[in-house]
Design a protein around this motif. Structure first.
Motif, PDB file in Angstrom:
ATOM      1  N   PRO A  18     -30.911  13.201  -7.333  1.00  0.00           N
ATOM      2  CA  PRO A  18     -30.284  12.095  -6.015  1.00  0.00           C
ATOM      3  C   PRO A  18     -28.486  11.643  -5.907  1.00  0.00           C
ATOM      4  N   ASN A  19     -28.360  12.183  -7.351  1.00  0.00           N
ATOM      5  CA  ASN A  19     -27.030  12.040  -8.090  1.00  0.00           C
ATOM      6  C   ASN A  19     -26.413  13.307  -7.533  1.00  0.00           C
ATOM      7  N   GLY A  20     -26.468  14.006  -6.981  1.00  0.00           N
ATOM      8  CA  GLY A  20     -25.987  15.512  -6.525  1.00  0.00           C
ATOM      9  C   GLY A  20     -25.311  15.561  -5.151  1.00  0.00           C
ATOM     10  N   VAL A  21     -23.997  16.402  -5.636  1.00  0.00           N
ATOM     11  CA  VAL A  21     -22.796  16.926  -3.802  1.00  0.00           C
ATOM     12  C   VAL A  21     -23.523  18.023  -3.419  1.00  0.00           C
ATOM     13  N   ILE A  22     -23.503  17.612  -1.575  1.00  0.00           N
ATOM     14  CA  ILE A  22     -23.082  19.179  -1.559  1.00  0.00           C
ATOM     15  C   ILE A  22     -21.701  19.369  -0.768  1.00  0.00           C
ATOM     16  N   LEU A  23     -21.608  20.620  -1.004  1.00  0.00           N
ATOM     17  CA  LEU A  23     -20.075  21.074  -0.115  1.00  0.00           C
ATOM     18  C   LEU A  23     -20.128  21.528   0.479  1.00  0.00           C
ATOM     19  N   ILE A  24     -20.028  22.209   2.027  1.00  0.00           N
ATOM     20  CA  ILE A  24     -19.564  23.042   2.950  1.00  0.00           C
ATOM     21  C   ILE A  24     -17.911  23.463   3.094  1.00  0.00           C
ATOM     22  N   ASP A  25     -18.014  24.819   3.118  1.00  0.00           N
ATOM     23  CA  ASP A  25     -16.759  25.303   3.440  1.00  0.00           C
ATOM     24  C   ASP A  25     -16.485  25.523   4.582  1.00  0.00           C
ATOM     25  N   ASN A  26     -15.295  25.518   4.964  1.00  0.00           N
ATOM     26  CA  ASN A  26     -14.380  26.179   6.520  1.00  0.00           C
ATOM     27  C   ASN A  26     -14.566  25.245   7.439  1.00  0.00           C
ATOM     28  N   VAL A  27     -15.210  23.613   7.213  1.00  0.00           N
ATOM     29  CA  VAL A  27     -14.924  22.764   8.092  1.00  0.00           C
ATOM     30  C   VAL A  27     -15.172  23.013   9.451  1.00  0.00           C
ATOM     31  N   LEU A  28     -13.136  22.933   8.794  1.00  0.00           N
ATOM     32  CA  LEU A  28     -12.370  22.504  10.166  1.00  0.00           C
ATOM     33  C   LEU A  28     -12.158  24.232  11.016  1.00  0.00           C
ATOM     34  N   TRP A  29     -12.037  24.902  10.468  1.00  0.00           N
ATOM     35  CA  TRP A  29     -12.474  26.754  10.815  1.00  0.00           C
ATOM     36  C   TRP A  29     -10.784  26.566  11.817  1.00  0.00           C
ATOM     37  N   SER A  30     -10.112  27.068  11.278  1.00  0.00           N
ATOM     38  CA  SER A  30      -9.043  27.541  10.978  1.00  0.00           C
ATOM     39  C   SER A  30      -8.386  26.278  12.266  1.00  0.00           C
ATOM     40  N   GLY A  31      -8.798  24.968  12.722  1.00  0.00           N
ATOM     41  CA  GLY A  31      -8.307  24.161  13.589  1.00  0.00           C
ATOM     42  C   GLY A  31      -8.974  24.532  14.949  1.00  0.00           C
ATOM     43  N   GLU A  32     -10.437  25.545  15.244  1.00  0.00           N
ATOM     44  CA  GLU A  32     -10.834  26.031  15.877  1.00  0.00           C
ATOM     45  C   GLU A  32     -11.739  24.467  16.503  1.00  0.00           C
ATOM     46  N   VAL A  33     -12.297  23.303  15.170  1.00  0.00           N
ATOM     47  CA  VAL A  33     -13.056  22.731  15.813  1.00  0.00           C
ATOM     48  C   VAL A  33     -12.473  21.728  16.571  1.00  0.00           C
ATOM     49  N   LEU A  34     -11.272  21.418  17.194  1.00  0.00           N
ATOM     50  CA  LEU A  34     -11.109  20.973  18.201  1.00  0.00           C
ATOM     51  C   LEU A  34     -10.640  21.064  19.804  1.00  0.00           C
ATOM     52  N   LYS A  35     -11.641  22.096  19.945  1.00  0.00           N
ATOM     53  CA  LYS A  35     -11.501  22.715  21.120  1.00  0.00           C
ATOM     54  C   LYS A  35     -12.698  22.399  21.429  1.00  0.00           C
ATOM     55  N   GLN A  36     -12.709  21.379  22.872  1.00  0.00           N
ATOM     56  CA  GLN A  36     -13.302  22.144  23.862  1.00  0.00           C
ATOM     57  C   GLN A  36     -13.368  22.070  25.525  1.00  0.00           C
ATOM     58  N   PRO A  37     -14.107  23.215  25.840  1.00  0.00           N
ATOM     59  CA  PRO A  37     -15.877  23.606  25.048  1.00  0.00           C
ATOM     60  C   PRO A  37     -15.637  25.035  23.379  1.00  0.00           C
ATOM     61  N   PRO A  38     -16.043  24.264  22.771  1.00  0.00           N
ATOM     62  CA  PRO A  38     -16.528  25.877  20.896  1.00  0.00           C
ATOM     63  C   PRO A  38     -15.916  26.684  21.942  1.00  0.00           C
ATOM     64  N   PRO A  39     -14.954  27.611  21.585  1.00  0.00           N
ATOM     65  CA  PRO A  39     -14.775  29.026  22.075  1.00  0.00           C
ATOM     66  C   PRO A  39     -15.400  29.609  21.971  1.00  0.00           C
ATOM     67  N   ASP A  40     -17.038  29.664  20.662  1.00  0.00           N
ATOM     68  CA  ASP A  40     -17.623  30.499  19.855  1.00  0.00           C
ATOM     69  C   ASP A  40     -18.865  29.963  19.550  1.00  0.00           C
ATOM     70  N   ASP A  41     -19.319  31.207  19.133  1.00  0.00           N
ATOM     71  CA  ASP A  41     -21.351  30.152  18.741  1.00  0.00           C
ATOM     72  C   ASP A  41     -20.856  29.539  16.990  1.00  0.00           C
ATOM     73  N   SER A  42     -20.397  30.210  16.151  1.00  0.00           N
ATOM     74  CA  SER A  42     -19.465  29.104  15.343  1.00  0.00           C
ATOM     75  C   SER A  42     -19.027  27.973  15.230  1.00  0.00           C
ATOM     76  N   THR A  43     -17.509  27.834  16.151  1.00  0.00           N
ATOM     77  CA  THR A  43     -17.153  26.982  16.087  1.00  0.00           C
ATOM     78  C   THR A  43     -18.409  25.977  16.395  1.00  0.00           C
ATOM     79  N   ALA A  44     -19.158  26.613  17.535  1.00  0.00           N
ATOM     80  CA  ALA A  44     -19.819  24.932  18.105  1.00  0.00           C
ATOM     81  C   ALA A  44     -20.998  24.506  16.774  1.00  0.00           C
ATOM     82  N   ALA A  45     -21.765  25.671  16.430  1.00  0.00           N
ATOM     83  CA  ALA A  45     -22.395  25.783  14.450  1.00  0.00           C
ATOM     84  C   ALA A  45     -21.816  24.419  14.093  1.00  0.00           C
ATOM     85  N   ILE A  46     -19.808  24.683  13.339  1.00  0.00           N
ATOM     86  CA  ILE A  46     -19.826  23.885  12.983  1.00  0.00           C
ATOM     87  C   ILE A  46     -19.086  22.831  13.635  1.00  0.00           C
TER      88      ILE A  46
END
Ligand SMILES: C[S@@+](CC[C@H](N)C(=O)[O-])C[C@H]1O[C@@H](n2cnc3c(N)ncnc32)[C@H](O)[C@@H]1O
Length: 214
Positions: free
Chosen positions: A155-183
């Motif tokens: 109930p009071n736990g925390v989830i931490l998820i790494d690499n969610v900026l993915w070297s800045g690729e997350v800014l790109k539309q359309p996403p350049p690859d499947d990993s970027t799209a998933a993030i």
């Protein structure tokens, strides 16, 4: 991985955060010397952040998705109390062998239990609650890991998820690859999920810090 935070700033932040242990440093240095993708190691600053989060929530049980050579698992083990435990998931036998060698050299290593095999399969077999769940494996499965992590979270736990900026690729539309799209999909899902509150912290390659909404 592209460095998003300027090198000098990252080094300054490291120097003014809790230092990594001698065993973590040795493990990191061997990983840098011998592994094909050593940049996957979270490193001293994110390691210190993981330790801080573990202590802040008073964690006793940690689940890690993506162990590699064991750096972050060792950070968690160092931060957990004597009766704490961390379960860590990995598919690669070569990196797991190195992790086992280091875990065997320190007393905190007894808190670490390695589960080999695809993490989603392992997660289905586990029973919660976990106080900290750290997701740092194949990006394509991030949303699946997040969904299962919510089932397993205390109930009071925390989830931490790494690499969610993915070297800045997350800014790109359309996403350049499947990993970027998933993030991108994960970040949108989490930030609009009424069950949780989240903050995307710009440490290293970006970490999502997620807790249940009260
Ligand atoms: C970014 S690295 C983890 C780095 C680690 N947290 C550290 O700080 O050293 C990701 C790891 O996830 C593992 N991995 C990839 N797909 C996986 C899966 N389906 N199940 C479990 N582990 C997986 C990889 O073999 C790799 O070692």
């Amino acid at each position: 991985m592209e460095q998003l935070v300027p090198t000098e700033i990252e080094a300054y932040a490291e120097r003014h955060s809790m230092p990594e242990s001698a065993m973590c440093r040795a493990l990191r240095e061997e990983t840098l010397r011998t592994m094909e993708y050593p940049q996957m190691v979270v490193g001293p600053l994110e390691g210190a952040f993981l330790k801080m989060m573990t202590r802040l929530v008073g964690a006793k049980r940690v689940l890690e998705i993506g162990m590699f050579t064991g750096y972050s698992a060792l950070c968690f083990a160092e931060a957990l109390p004597d009766d704490g435990e961390i379960i860590t998931c990995e598919v690669n036998e070569q990196s797991a062998a190195m992790a086992r060698r280091y875990f065997g050299q320190v007393p905190v290593g007894k808190k670490i239990s390695i589960r080999m095999g695809p993490a989603l399969d392992t997660m289905r077999t586990l029973t919660g609650p976990f106080d900290v769940i750290f997701i740092d494996a194949d990006k394509i499965n991030y949303l699946n890991y997040y969904r299962r992590a919510l089932d397993l979270l205390a109930p009071n736990g925390v989830i931490l998820i790494d690499n969610v900026l993915w070297s800045g690729e997350v800014l790109k539309q359309p996403p350049p690859d499947d990993s970027t799209a998933a993030i991108q999909e994960l970040n949108l899902t989490v930030s609009t999920d009424p069950r949780v509150s989240a903050v995307l912290v710009t440490i290293r390659d970006g970490i999502l810090v997620i807790r249940r909404t009260r």
